[in-house]
Design a protein around this motif. Structure first.
Motif: not given
Length: 719
Positions: A243-254
């Protein structure tokens, strides 16, 4: 940067918004980080290359308050029609050798094939999912079409780099429906869709696909989406069953995981970073965050990421030409660093030939020249092996502010993506010996057996080559001992192997009361240690390109038919005076230099073939046939012989490995000056005065040679 890069074009596609629709199989949910990915990529490219607006073509679909409509106007949306048009526009504008960067963030999907003549009735098409996939008469950008668009760029000699931050969920579709971080639909779309293509006719698409697949090792290497890339560099977010994921890495941005770490490392390392170096870093950062996502790198991996320059992956100190297509990347990447346990995880395992105990040198992240051992930061030893990865314990740290030796691994000293170089061939020269006296001591005139350990140590210093053996005390664990020395009830010295079994090679006993008996014993131990080092000499590097490319067979004629005596690893038993043929086949696509050594029962090593020359040149797919008439040394009734065949790219002299028969004076290797990296290695293997516990030569000799050997038992006919 102030100067514009005139020969650089970018095609950026990000899709958060998907027009809603329902189908029995499923639907493509809106995403949250794809447009943001593209905006960040655009900013990076502008800041780095100072691109003008006409050099960046951007298609995005951003979700708005209206669930039926994105924010962008129709002409800027990544519809099927717009995506195809923009691909073709970039191809038309760019000139040969211009750089083209393509970045896609969005869903990947699968649908019933519209190319049944090619894929069969039950076949599937992989594709990128345009924003308008939910509208009537909409289309996927299918695999055959994307392959043709890229091939058109390659044929125009454009320098292409593509990043696909999406998944196609080929084997992971059952449990992703509830996870809105996944960039894949998780279903097979059977909705009837138009079969006409804006890219090319069906015949041209099919012909292009078949040509590409015919030249590929594997048709489905990029999530089932593309044949093996030729002429461009591709980083895809995950494997076919991941699977290819997106997530919040810093702050609130995904953000997309691949895009986030890609930009992070590009900003740190600069635009000239090599594609492989960059990938080794970001792929492990992604995988450590999401264990179900492993990015893949394919295509032109020996260039900088943006494709402008070739990368020197051999090191600047190697003054030799590298044949096109011969490169095999020897380094493997550090996947994970566990400071608390003083260990690292490496991206290779049993499937790569890694074994427990294998040793590696670790170099700083970004290193491409491994010819400078002083640049290494650590040495590690494999302690746990999995199928495709392994854990290695840090055994030594190196650096101006660090003492040599084992220590606690400092934070940041080894990073994910740091290159690990295998230390081959891993030959042990120094052999540990322990005195193992019988419970009932024999009485030997003029020898105080109680003082024997001290006598052995004293006499050893007087024998040339004495550094090859090391006498150990009784406190040394038996598992660490290579040979044992004992006395028989008749007062004769006997040498035992690590299992405490008598070594058969020593035909004639050494009586302890003979003059110079201890010197003879020590010389035998040294001789056997040198013999064993050559016997064990092997190119164990799992990346060595010549390994497995030389076939060595013992052939015997039986009723006019050739019979391979050593087939499937068999050890043939033959008689003295029996004739057999040695058949050596070059199965590589390189011209090789062949030398065969004969390791006999009397512990001698001689060059068997060729006679009068150091090697024989053998062209690809050619063979050497040598007739052998078997014999045994005098007084031997049975013996084990080994034929050891070396194949090298450079002409190499193996005379340095020759040994006389046991109990004869060993000759040094004289003043022979090594002429290549392999001869340097051989010199280290047989060094009389400076043997090593384990040879650790960081050298590119690994790709210059291979060896194969055949063992046979020879007996005298006593009838």
């Amino acid at each position: 940067m102030t100067n514009q890069t005139p020969n650089f074009y970018a095609l950026l596609i990000g899709i958060d918004f998907y027009f809603p629709y329902t189908s029995p199989e499923g639907t493509y949910r809106n995403l949250q980080g794809c447009v943001r990915d593209i905006n960040h990529v655009e900013t990076y490219l502008k800041d780095t290359f100072n691109l003008t607006p006409d050099q960046i073509i951007k298609l995005t679909a951003t979700a708005s308050e209206n669930p039926q409509q994105p924010k962008e106007p129709p002409e800027l949306l990544p519809t099927y029609e717009n995506i195809v048009t923009k691909f073709q526009e970039v191809t038309a504008i760019a000139q040969p050798q211009d750089q083209v960067y393509i970045h896609y963030s969005g869903h990947g999907g699968r649908a019933k094939t519209i190319y049944e003549n090619l894929k069969g009735i039950g076949g599937l098409d992989e594709g990128l999912v345009p924003t308008d996939i939910g509208l009537p008469n909409s289309c996927y950008l299918r695999d055959l079409e994307l392959a043709k668009l890229l091939e058109d760029m390659v044929e125009k000699n454009l320098v292409v780099t593509m990043v696909l931050d999406s998944c196609h969920s080929g084997g992971a579709t059952r449990d992703i429906q509830g996870d809105d971080r996944v960039r894949g639909g998780g279903f097979i779309d059977t909705t009837p869709r138009p079969t006409d293509s804006l890219v090319a006719s069906v015949d041209k698409l099919t012909q292009n696909w078949q040509t590409l697949c015919a030249n590929s090792r594997n048709i489905k290497v990029v999530n089932g989406l593309l044949p093996e890339p030729k002429g461009y560099t591709l980083i895809a977010a995950c494997r076919d069953n991941e699977l290819a994921y997106e997530d919040v890495f810093k702050g609130t941005e995904r953000n997309g995981a691949l895009t986030y770490f890609l930009l992070q490392e590009l900003r740190k390392s600069g635009k000239e970073i090599g594609a492989k170096v960059l990938f080794d870093r970001i792929s492990n950062l992604v995988h450590n965050r999401f264990d179900r996502q492993t990015p893949i790198l394919l295509g032109e991996t020996k260039k900088t990421f943006f494709g402008g320059q070739s990368v020197n992956l051999y090191g600047s100190n190697l003054n030799r030409s590298i044949p096109s297509g011969s490169f095999v990347n020897r380094s493997i990447a550090v996947m994970q660093v566990d400071i608390s346990k003083n260990r690292i995880k490496l991206q290779a395992g049993e499937a790569n030939g890694i074994k427990k105990g294998a040793e590696f040198d670790i170099f700083p992240y970004g290193t491409t020249d491994f010819n400078q051992p002083e640049n290494r930061v650590a040495s590690v030893k494999v302690v746990e092996v999995g199928a495709s990865n392994c854990w290695a314990e840090v055994t030594a740290l190196f650096g101006s502010n660090l003492p040599r030796g084992i220590g606690i691994l400092p934070e940041g000293m080894i990073q994910e993506g740091s290159p690990a170089i295998p230390l081959t061939p891993g030959i042990k020269q120094i052999r540990k010996v322990r005195l193992l006296l019988p419970s009932v001591l024999p009485k030997i005139p003029n020898l105080n057996i109680a003082l024997l350990p001290a006598i052995l140590q004293s006499k050893k210093q007087q024998v040339e080559g004495h550094r090859w053996i090391e006498f150990c005390s009784e406190d040394t664990e038996s598992e660490e001992i290579d040979y044992f020395v004992s006395l028989t009830s008749e007062g004769e010295y006997i040498i035992l192997d690590a299992d405490k079994e008598p070594i058969k090679y020593f035909l004639f006993p050494v009586k302890a009361d003979e003059p110079k008996a201890i010197e003879t014993l020590i010389n035998r131990l040294i001789h056997f240690a040198k013999y064993q080092s050559t016997l064990e000499l092997d190119n164990e590097d799992f990346t060595a390109p010549l390994n497995g490319k030389v076939k060595v067979e013992l052939i015997k004629s039986v009723k006019r038919q050739p019979v391979v005596l050593n087939a499937e690893g068999k050890v043939p038993v033959l008689e003295v005076d029996e004739k057999v043929s040695l058949l050596i086949t070059n199965e590589s696509n390189r011209t090789l230099n062949i030398t065969a050594l004969f390791l006999q029962a009397n512990l001698s090593i001689d060059q068997l073939y060729p006679k009068g020359a150091p090697y024989e040149v053998v062209e690809p797919r050619q063979q050497i046939r040598v007739t052998l008439e078997l014999e045994l040394p005098e007084n031997y009734q049975e013996g084990i012989d080994v034929i050891k065949v070396f194949a090298t790219l450079d002409g190499t002299d193996f005379k340095i490995l020759e040994l006389p028969a046991l109990d004869r004076s060993r000759k040094g290797f004289g003043n022979q000056t090594p002429s290549n990296a392999l001869e340097q290695l051989l010199s280290a293997v047989v060094d009389e005065n400076n043997p090593q516990r384990n040879i650790k030569v960081v050298t590119y000799a690994y790709e210059e040679w291979t060896t194969e050997q055949v063992k046979l038992i020879v007996k005298r006919n006593i009838d």
